[in-house]
Scaffold this motif. Structure first.
Motif, PDB file in Angstrom:
ATOM      1  N   ILE A 191       0.814  -1.151  -0.016  1.00 12.26           N
ATOM      2  CA  ILE A 191      -0.101  -0.123   0.111  1.00 12.26           C
ATOM      3  C   ILE A 191       0.955   1.149   0.123  1.00 12.26           C
ATOM      4  N   ARG A 192       1.976   1.118   0.729  1.00  8.52           N
ATOM      5  CA  ARG A 192       3.011   2.451   0.720  1.00  8.52           C
ATOM      6  C   ARG A 192       3.430   2.641  -0.347  1.00  8.52           C
ATOM      7  N   GLU A 193       3.727   1.601  -1.421  1.00  9.55           N
ATOM      8  CA  GLU A 193       4.533   1.779  -2.687  1.00  9.55           C
ATOM      9  C   GLU A 193       3.465   2.580  -3.528  1.00  9.55           C
ATOM     10  N   ASN A 194       2.052   1.953  -3.197  1.00  6.08           N
ATOM     11  CA  ASN A 194       1.058   2.546  -4.135  1.00  6.08           C
ATOM     12  C   ASN A 194       0.825   3.941  -3.978  1.00  6.08           C
ATOM     13  N   ILE A 195       0.637   4.272  -2.673  1.00  7.20           N
ATOM     14  CA  ILE A 195       0.353   5.702  -2.395  1.00  7.20           C
ATOM     15  C   ILE A 195       1.696   6.636  -2.918  1.00  7.20           C
ATOM     16  N   ALA A 196       2.818   6.200  -2.704  1.00  7.81           N
ATOM     17  CA  ALA A 196       4.045   6.932  -3.213  1.00  7.81           C
ATOM     18  C   ALA A 196       4.302   6.531  -4.597  1.00  7.81           C
ATOM     19  N   PHE A 197       3.145   6.222  -5.317  1.00  9.34           N
ATOM     20  CA  PHE A 197       3.635   5.807  -6.638  1.00  9.34           C
ATOM     21  C   PHE A 197       4.042   7.058  -7.698  1.00  9.34           C
ATOM     22  N   GLY A 198       3.304   8.175  -7.108  1.00  9.33           N
ATOM     23  CA  GLY A 198       3.778   9.469  -8.180  1.00  9.33           C
ATOM     24  C   GLY A 198       4.934  10.306  -7.500  1.00  9.33           C
ATOM     25  N   ARG A 199       5.388   9.820  -6.096  1.00  8.95           N
ATOM     26  CA  ARG A 199       6.464  10.634  -5.716  1.00  8.95           C
ATOM     27  C   ARG A 199       7.093   9.469  -4.875  1.00  8.95           C
ATOM     28  N   ARG A 200       8.094   9.031  -5.371  1.00 10.54           N
ATOM     29  CA  ARG A 200       9.101   7.910  -4.860  1.00 10.54           C
ATOM     30  C   ARG A 200       9.791   8.399  -3.687  1.00 10.54           C
ATOM     31  N   GLU A 201      10.081   9.591  -3.620  1.00 13.92           N
ATOM     32  CA  GLU A 201      11.039  10.022  -2.529  1.00 13.92           C
ATOM     33  C   GLU A 201      10.295  10.580  -1.557  1.00 13.92           C
ATOM     34  N   ALA A 202       8.848  10.307  -1.513  1.00 15.04           N
ATOM     35  CA  ALA A 202       8.066  10.829   0.063  1.00 15.04           C
ATOM     36  C   ALA A 202       8.485  10.147   0.871  1.00 15.04           C
ATOM     37  N   SER A 203       8.586  10.741   2.019  1.00 14.52           N
ATOM     38  CA  SER A 203       8.969   9.878   3.491  1.00 14.52           C
ATOM     39  C   SER A 203       7.779   9.082   4.002  1.00 14.52           C
ATOM     40  N   MET A 204       7.884   8.447   4.772  1.00 10.01           N
ATOM     41  CA  MET A 204       7.018   7.619   5.341  1.00 10.01           C
ATOM     42  C   MET A 204       5.771   8.669   6.014  1.00 10.01           C
ATOM     43  N   GLU A 205       6.491   9.772   6.771  1.00  9.87           N
ATOM     44  CA  GLU A 205       5.363  10.733   7.445  1.00  9.87           C
ATOM     45  C   GLU A 205       4.574  11.164   6.276  1.00  9.87           C
ATOM     46  N   GLU A 206       4.919  11.676   5.147  1.00 10.83           N
ATOM     47  CA  GLU A 206       4.500  12.332   4.209  1.00 10.83           C
ATOM     48  C   GLU A 206       3.265  11.182   3.598  1.00 10.83           C
ATOM     49  N   ILE A 207       3.862  10.017   3.654  1.00  9.19           N
ATOM     50  CA  ILE A 207       2.802   8.887   3.138  1.00  9.19           C
ATOM     51  C   ILE A 207       1.491   8.825   3.978  1.00  9.19           C
ATOM     52  N   VAL A 208       1.999   8.676   5.381  1.00  6.28           N
ATOM     53  CA  VAL A 208       0.932   8.590   6.347  1.00  6.28           C
ATOM     54  C   VAL A 208      -0.151   9.889   6.243  1.00  6.28           C
ATOM     55  N   ALA A 209       0.712  11.141   6.113  1.00  6.57           N
ATOM     56  CA  ALA A 209      -0.236  12.306   6.163  1.00  6.57           C
ATOM     57  C   ALA A 209      -1.225  12.079   5.135  1.00  6.57           C
ATOM     58  N   ALA A 210      -0.634  11.636   3.748  1.00  5.51           N
ATOM     59  CA  ALA A 210      -1.584  11.664   2.758  1.00  5.51           C
ATOM     60  C   ALA A 210      -2.859  10.717   2.941  1.00  5.51           C
ATOM     61  N   ALA A 211      -2.508   9.655   3.602  1.00  9.34           N
ATOM     62  CA  ALA A 211      -3.585   8.541   3.931  1.00  9.34           C
ATOM     63  C   ALA A 211      -4.451   8.896   4.708  1.00  9.34           C
ATOM     64  N   ARG A 212      -3.939   9.773   5.610  1.00  6.24           N
ATOM     65  CA  ARG A 212      -5.083  10.358   6.851  1.00  6.24           C
ATOM     66  C   ARG A 212      -5.931  11.460   6.147  1.00  6.24           C
ATOM     67  N   MET A 213      -5.440  12.184   5.221  1.00  7.97           N
ATOM     68  CA  MET A 213      -6.346  13.071   4.548  1.00  7.97           C
ATOM     69  C   MET A 213      -7.158  12.159   3.669  1.00  7.97           C
ATOM     70  N   ALA A 214      -6.804  11.320   3.147  1.00 11.38           N
ATOM     71  CA  ALA A 214      -7.744  10.569   2.045  1.00 11.38           C
ATOM     72  C   ALA A 214      -8.688   9.632   2.982  1.00 11.38           C
ATOM     73  N   GLN A 215      -8.662   9.669   4.247  1.00  8.68           N
ATOM     74  CA  GLN A 215      -9.415   9.028   5.114  1.00  8.68           C
ATOM     75  C   GLN A 215      -9.124   7.469   5.064  1.00  8.68           C
ATOM     76  N   ALA A 216      -7.918   7.121   4.544  1.00  8.14           N
ATOM     77  CA  ALA A 216      -7.594   5.718   4.428  1.00  8.14           C
ATOM     78  C   ALA A 216      -6.553   5.240   5.507  1.00  8.14           C
ATOM     79  N   HIS A 217      -5.863   6.156   6.436  1.00  5.86           N
ATOM     80  CA  HIS A 217      -5.121   5.622   7.347  1.00  5.86           C
ATOM     81  C   HIS A 217      -5.580   4.570   8.498  1.00  5.86           C
ATOM     82  N   GLU A 218      -6.866   5.081   8.784  1.00  2.98           N
ATOM     83  CA  GLU A 218      -7.495   4.056   9.715  1.00  2.98           C
ATOM     84  C   GLU A 218      -7.674   2.471   9.251  1.00  2.98           C
ATOM     85  N   PHE A 219      -8.353   2.343   7.948  1.00  2.00           N
ATOM     86  CA  PHE A 219      -8.562   1.003   7.654  1.00  2.00           C
ATOM     87  C   PHE A 219      -7.011   0.429   7.196  1.00  2.00           C
ATOM     88  N   ILE A 220      -6.216   1.346   6.880  1.00  2.00           N
ATOM     89  CA  ILE A 220      -4.758   0.672   6.653  1.00  2.00           C
ATOM     90  C   ILE A 220      -4.196   0.136   7.781  1.00  2.00           C
TER      91      ILE A 220
END
Lengths: 619, 606
Positions: free
Chosen positions: A425-454
């Motif tokens: 899932i991490r790689e899928n979220i970072a698909f467009g920005r490979r250099e994104a940090s884990m914090e950024e990925i989690v932040a994006a998932a949170r905004m997308a209301q996806a963090h909880e189920f992930i």
């Protein structure tokens, strides 16, 4: 043969390896021809002529010859394989790049199955031809002609007698392959029919079971299995008729040798040792001939495969950078369509004379029936297609003059059909920005209301998804896709029916996520539901490629056209909601003049009242 | 930055690899496998007999040649030569006849065994319960029915017969060689153990190498497949370069393994030949000196050389068979695993036929869990009167679909009971129950075949007029009749070529034609345009008329029209009542409905 010329770029760099392989093959064949001669010499020179001292030397030569021949054999096949795999390595990379350079219009028509059979099947056939197919051909001619020459040298009369059989054998070999090929094709088809039946049955198992159709399905499968059995036996029958007969041809050769050759030995025209050598040599002629059909088949197949590979390579490149394309830098997000028309390659007209101005940061809602051109319209912004007429401007510049990569990086699309790759899932979220940090990925998932189920998944962000990974629901996939878009931090956002395929409850969560995504960005929303577009800065209604209505929600309602009609249909449902809301708040105005939508059967398309939308939406 | 370094190119995409391809030998499993040949034992016996006859015919050929040399050619006796040539012709003729018959017979036996096995496996799988299918992908089941069964083909076709043939050839050659000259025979057989070793061990090593290659090739193909399907996403996110880097990586990996494995496998031929050459050298040397000393004749030496040359073939075939058996162990283990799986929803031996259903459904304190410890329903009570429409509402995973599954008895309750017309669903025959219930699924599954066939799916004996009638009733007739072949239009896999809305209308017609007493509708969520939406709403009304209906609902129009709305939450019934009642109550339902209309309301200023 033109095919091989045109594919030269891929194997030519390795020509040295190929030449070495061929040379090794020639030496291998030549050395191999010595083997029967050794027995002949032992018989003629040692046993008959009595040169006993030569025996040990000749016997040891057997080992020596096999060592030398083995060395050449190894060199030949290993080098052949290296030649094949290196060439195809280049070819595969080139094909992959080609695939990536083809634009959406290509993939609209392409069938995955057909492309795959070229990329997997044909490339592999081509590799095999380079790796050993062509070496076999060389061997075939070499072994046959060298053996023939040697036999003619030893005893041309006997050789010609034996040779009488060969045309018949060649004929049989060819005939066999022409017959067996369609039989095997039919067998393969039958196997794939059988697979399809199983596949359908398993995928549709809920349907089968809910209609209690198991017996019929079993009968259907049984028929497929029997068809397969029959086709197999048809192929077997050809095989069982030809294979023993072709072998018999060789045996008749041996028989002729014994009979004719034996008499020639008796008459002194031939030595006994030479006759024994002939017993070996005859197979050097027969075996290649038996495989004649196979070789021809191989060659034609490789040519056909090469042809199909070339078809991909020859496809004109799709949309690409103009030679003097400029980097737009950071885009503000002002989008403008000027008299844009779009006709697809197959002649369908998707858009006709569209003019639309979207200020930076504003929201456009796009409505219209299936096939009205909604997706086509937004696809022009990131240049998935190029307009046939007119132009699309971003920040006042024609998109065709911008660097494609820079443009697309600032436009994010959430597609109607979510596609996730087979990875975490991490790689899928970072698909467009490979250099994104884990914090950024989690932040994006949170905004997308996806963090909880992930987080609740067994492996969290490392959970594998995609075709063979964990099955996610449509809404979950959609939220990951939104997180992917958020992380890409675009300037322009395109939501192509992004809340399709999710249920009512999830839709709410997704809409929350979308709101995050839209913040401060120019947004295009394609939707079927009025509720999704109602508050857009402008709404356009498309029909048959034209903008038939445009304006704000209120303006369009007042217009009383398409939009109003869609509104009426959808807001029948809302009437009762509104009534409830009204009743609870003690308002009476809204409740008047409607209740006709009653239970089942209400037609409801006629406007019940001039609903005030603001009132309607009040919670 | 560290994070970035860890996420190397290898991790970009992940493709799980294949499973084990061979297993140690197991007699019990072998017996079970061979049991499938039992019905054809007469054919097998005949095939073995025929094969043996052909084998004997070829075994004696060198003897005749050696006789022709010793007593014909070298002594100038034309009559002996002629006689031997005649014998030779006879042998070849016998071989020619038997070879054809043998090929036919062995394939006929082998293919029928595979057919039996496949049919049995499919029949068994077809009657397995849903939880079996839940745990597996369609692909993994397909692989067992097609590939794993095919993997047994060689074993059943040639394997058994070849064992007899090859053993006879080997013992025959050894016996003949020993009888010609025991010393020479033993000396030349020095290489025999090496040959056996080569044909088993080296070959296995080679096969393992190729397996690595295959894994890498299938990785390439998996990725290509995915890359094509996801090309739009890749291009939209400008990931072409990154993907190309990944592809180059797996492509190069394949090439390396390919080159590495061919190195080992290309050694095979030369090594085998060298081993043979050592034997030949011994025979030439020792044999020739025996001829010189007059202990054997020249003809016998020639025969000896031929026999030695024929040694390799049976050994090689037996070695291959040995490897095939090991592979068959793995394949058959997977096949038998399926065959030994029992349906979790089993029909009781004393199950009665479900009488014509009136349509009353009752859940009494029902608990259910798909996996132990993860309850999907926690004490659900529900009473649906005949003819009522019930809408199930709730978040994904709240238990809506589970309720549906239990009514059709796709699963059995963990505790409590589900009754229809007062009869526990576990007490009736499965097909008599399911025949009276129709399900319309969210994703309409169409089987490849004509549209008419698909509509008839639940009632294969329906007349064309009935099919048309059903289509008219749900408004599917218009688009079907507009198609060039009308009802005879062939739809391909999964109904591609039809729009979502059209597929749904077909599934309505299918359900209507089956004329169930209870209808279960898992409403599609995908949004369709307004025209289609109207068609579907009208069709739905027609479909629900006069039946008990349970609807997993997503459309507000459907929900509002229901006689009862059941709101599910974490496996419990959270609210129930009519739309008006629940709206007035102001609970979960109300907030759900309102949420539908709230979007964009709080949109931040652009």
């Amino acid at each position: 043969m033109d095919v091989f010329r045109r594919l030269k770029a891929y194997y030519w760099p390795f020509r040295r390896i190929a030449v070495l392989a061929v040379v090794s093959g020639i030496l291998m064949t030549a050395v191999g021809l010595v083997r029967p001669l050794l027995l002949q010499w032992i018989i003629d020179r040692v046993l008959i002529a009595g040169h006993y001292h030569e025996l040990s030397w000749l016997a040891l030569s057997v080992i020596l010859v096999s060592l030398v021949r083995g060395g050449f054999q190894f060199a030949r096949s290993y080098l052949g394989h290296v030649f094949g795999s290196n060439s195809v390595y280049l070819l595969r990379n080139r094909l992959y790049q080609k695939l990536q350079s083809l634009s959406f219009s290509y993939y609209d028509r392409a069938k995955t199955g057909d492309l795959m059979s070229r990329l997997a099947g044909d490339v592999e056939i081509f590799r095999q031809f380079l790796a050993f197919g062509f070496l076999h051909l060389v061997d075939f001619f070499l072994l046959f002609s060298l053996t023939l020459a040697l036999m003619l040298y030893l005893d041309w009369q006997l050789t010609l007698t034996v040779l009488a059989m060969m045309p018949l054998l060649a004929f049989l070999a060819l005939r066999f392959h022409f017959k067996v090929r369609p039989a095997f094709t039919a067998l393969r088809e039958s196997l794939s029919e059988m697979s399809t039946t199983v596949q359908e049955n398993i995928t549709g198992v809920r349907t089968v079971k809910s209609f209690a159709r198991e017996p019929q399905q079993i009968a259907l499968f049984g028929a497929r299995v029997r068809a397969y059995l029959e086709r197999h036996m048809a192929a077997t029958s050809i095989w069982s008729r030809y294979f023993p007969t072709m072998e018999l041809m060789g045996n008749i050769g041996v028989l002729l040798l014994l009979w004719v050759g034996g008499r020639r030995v008796m008459s002194g025209a031939l030595s006994i040792g030479e006759l024994t050598a002939f017993f070996s040599y005859i197979w050097y002629l027969v075996v290649p001939l038996q495989q004649l059909g196979y070789h021809i088949n191989n060659l034609t197949q490789s040519v056909a495969s090469g042809q199909r590979i070339l078809e991909i390579l020859d496809t004109p490149r799709g949309i690409r950078d103009a030679p003097d394309a400029v980097d737009p830098g950071r885009i503000e997000g002002h989008v403008r369509f000027e008299n844009v028309s779009l006709t697809y390659d197959d002649g369908t007209v998707a858009l006709r004379d569209i003019t639309l101005d979207v200020p930076a940061g504003s929201v456009v809602g796009i409505l219209g029936p299936t096939g009205a051109g909604k997706t086509s319209l937004v696809s022009l912004i990131p240049r998935f297609y190029d307009a046939t007429e007119g132009r699309v401007l971003v920040d006042g510049r024609d998109v065709r003059w911008l660097k494609l990569e820079a443009l697309r990086r600032q436009v994010a699309v959430v597609f109607q059909e979510t596609f996730l790759f087979s990875t975490s899932i991490r790689e899928n979220i970072a698909f467009g920005r490979r250099e994104a940090s884990m914090e950024e990925i989690v932040a994006a998932a949170r905004m997308a209301q996806a963090h909880e189920f992930i987080e609740e998944l067994p492996d969290g962000y490392d959970t594998l998804v995609g075709e063979r990974g964990l099955g996610l629901s449509g809404g979950q996939k959609q939220r990951i896709a939104i997180a992917r878009a958020i992380l890409a931090d675009p300037r322009i956002v395109i939501l192509d029916d992004a809340t399709a395929s999710v249920d009512m409850e999830t839709e709410h969560a997704i809409q929350q996520a979308l709101k995050q995504l839209m913040k401060g960005r120019t947004t295009f929303i394609i939707a079927h539901r009025i509720s999704s577009v109602k508050d857009a800065d402008q709404i356009i209604v498309l029909d048959e490629g034209r903008i038939v209505e445009r304006g704000t929600h209120e303006e369009l309602l007042a217009l009383g056209g398409h939009y109003k009609r869609i509104y009426d249909v959808q807001f029948r449902d809302l009437e009762s909601v509104r009534r409830e809301a009204g009743a609870r708040a003690g308002q009476s105005g809204g409740a008047a003049g409607q209740d006709g939508a009653g239970r089942r059967g209400g037609t409801g398309t006629a406007a019940k009242s001039a609903l005030d939308p603001r009132e309607v939406a009040e919670p | 930055m560290k994070e970035q370094a860890v996420r190397d190119v290898r991790e970009r995409f992940v493709y799980p690899d294949d499973r084990a391809i061979e297993k140690p030998f197991d007699w019990r499993q072998m017996r079970r496998l061979l049991g499938y040949m039992a019905p054809y034992k007469r054919d097998v016996a005949l095939a073995i007999l025929v094969a043996l006859a052909g084998t004997v015919a070829t075994l004696v050929v060198p003897l005749f040649i050696s006789r022709a040399i010793d007593h014909g050619i070298t002594v100038g006796d034309g009559a002996v030569l002629a006689r031997m040539a005649l014998y030779l012709a006879l042998c070849y003729f016998i071989w020619w006849v038997t070879a054809g018959v043998r090929i036919q017979l062995t394939n006929w036996v082998g293919q029928r065994v595979l057919r039996d096995m496949r049919e049995q496996l499919f029949r068994h799988v077809q009657y397995l319960s849903f939880n079996f299918f839940d745990q597996r992908t369609a692909g993994s089941i397909l692989v067992r029915i097609i590939n794993d069964v095919n993997a047994l083909q060689e074993l059943f076709t040639n394997g058994v017969v070849n064992v007899f043939m090859d053993v006879l050839i080997l013992t025959g050659i050894i016996a003949i060689m020993l009888s010609i000259h025991p010393g020479l025979a033993l000396a030349s057989m020095v290489v025999l153990p090496f040959m056996v070793l080569l044909s088993t061990e080296l070959r296995r090593k080679i096969r393992r190498g190729w397996r690595e290659v295959r894994i890498r090739l299938s990785r390439i193909n998996s990725h290509l497949n995915e890359a094509i399907q996801g090309m739009r996403v890749t291009q939209a996110f400008v990931q072409e370069k990154e993907n190309a880097r990944f592809f180059d990586h797996i492509n190069d990996d394949y090439r390396r393994w390919m080159n590495r494995s061919t190195k080992v496998s290309d050694l095979f031929g030369p090594v085998v030949e060298f081993t043979g050459a050592v034997g030949t050298c011994i025979v030439y040397w020792y044999g020739a000196s025996l001829v010189i000393r007059g202990q054997i004749t020249l003809g016998l030496l020639v025969a000896f050389v031929y026999y030695l040359g024929r040694f390799w073939e049976p050994i090689s075939r037996l070695g291959m068979l040995y490897n095939q058996v090991l592979q068959a162990m793995a394949s058959s283990e997977r096949i038998f695993e399926f065959m030994d799986t029992q349906p979790s929803v089993a029909q009781r031996p004393d199950a009665i036929t479900m009488p014509p259903i009136q349509g009353e459904i009752r859940f009494e304190n029902v608990y259910f869990e798909y996996k132990e410890g993860r309850p999907a329903l926690r004490g659900v009570d529900l009473h649906v009167k005949p003819g009522q429409t019930v809408a199930l509402v709730g978040a994904t995973g709240s238990g809506k679909t589970t309720i549906v599954n239990l009514i059709c008895r796709f699963y059995d309750v963990t505790s409590g009971r589900v009754t229809i017309d007062g009869i526990d669903v576990r007490d009736v025959k499965l097909d008599s129950l399911r025949r009276q219930i129709s399900i319309v699924l969210q994703d309409t599954f169409l089987f490849s075949g004509t549209i008419a066939d698909n509509i008839r799916f639940g009632r294969p004996d329906a007349t064309m007029e009935e099919v048309r009638e059903a289509c008219r009733a749900v408004g599917a007739d218009r688009f079907i009749e507009a198609m060039p072949d009308g009802y005879e239009t062939v739809v391909s896999e999964r109904g591609s070529g039809l729009s979502l809305g059209q597929r749904q209308l077909i599934s309505f017609a299918r359900a209507l034609l089956a004329d169930p007493k209870i209808l279960i509708l898992d409403e599609a969520t995908a949004s369709v345009d307004t025209e289609t939406e109207l068609h579907i709403q009208q069709a739905l009304e027609r479909l629900l008329e006069g039946r008990t209906a349970i609807v997993v609902a997503h459309r507000l129009s459907t929900i509002r029209n229901a006689d009862m709305i059941v709101v599910m939450d974490h496996g419990r019934v959270a609210e129930r009542g009519t739309h008006d009642e629940l709206m007035a109550k102001g609970g979960i339902y109300r907030s759900l409905v309102e949420a539908q209309f709230k979007f964009l309301e709080e949109r931040p200023a652009g």
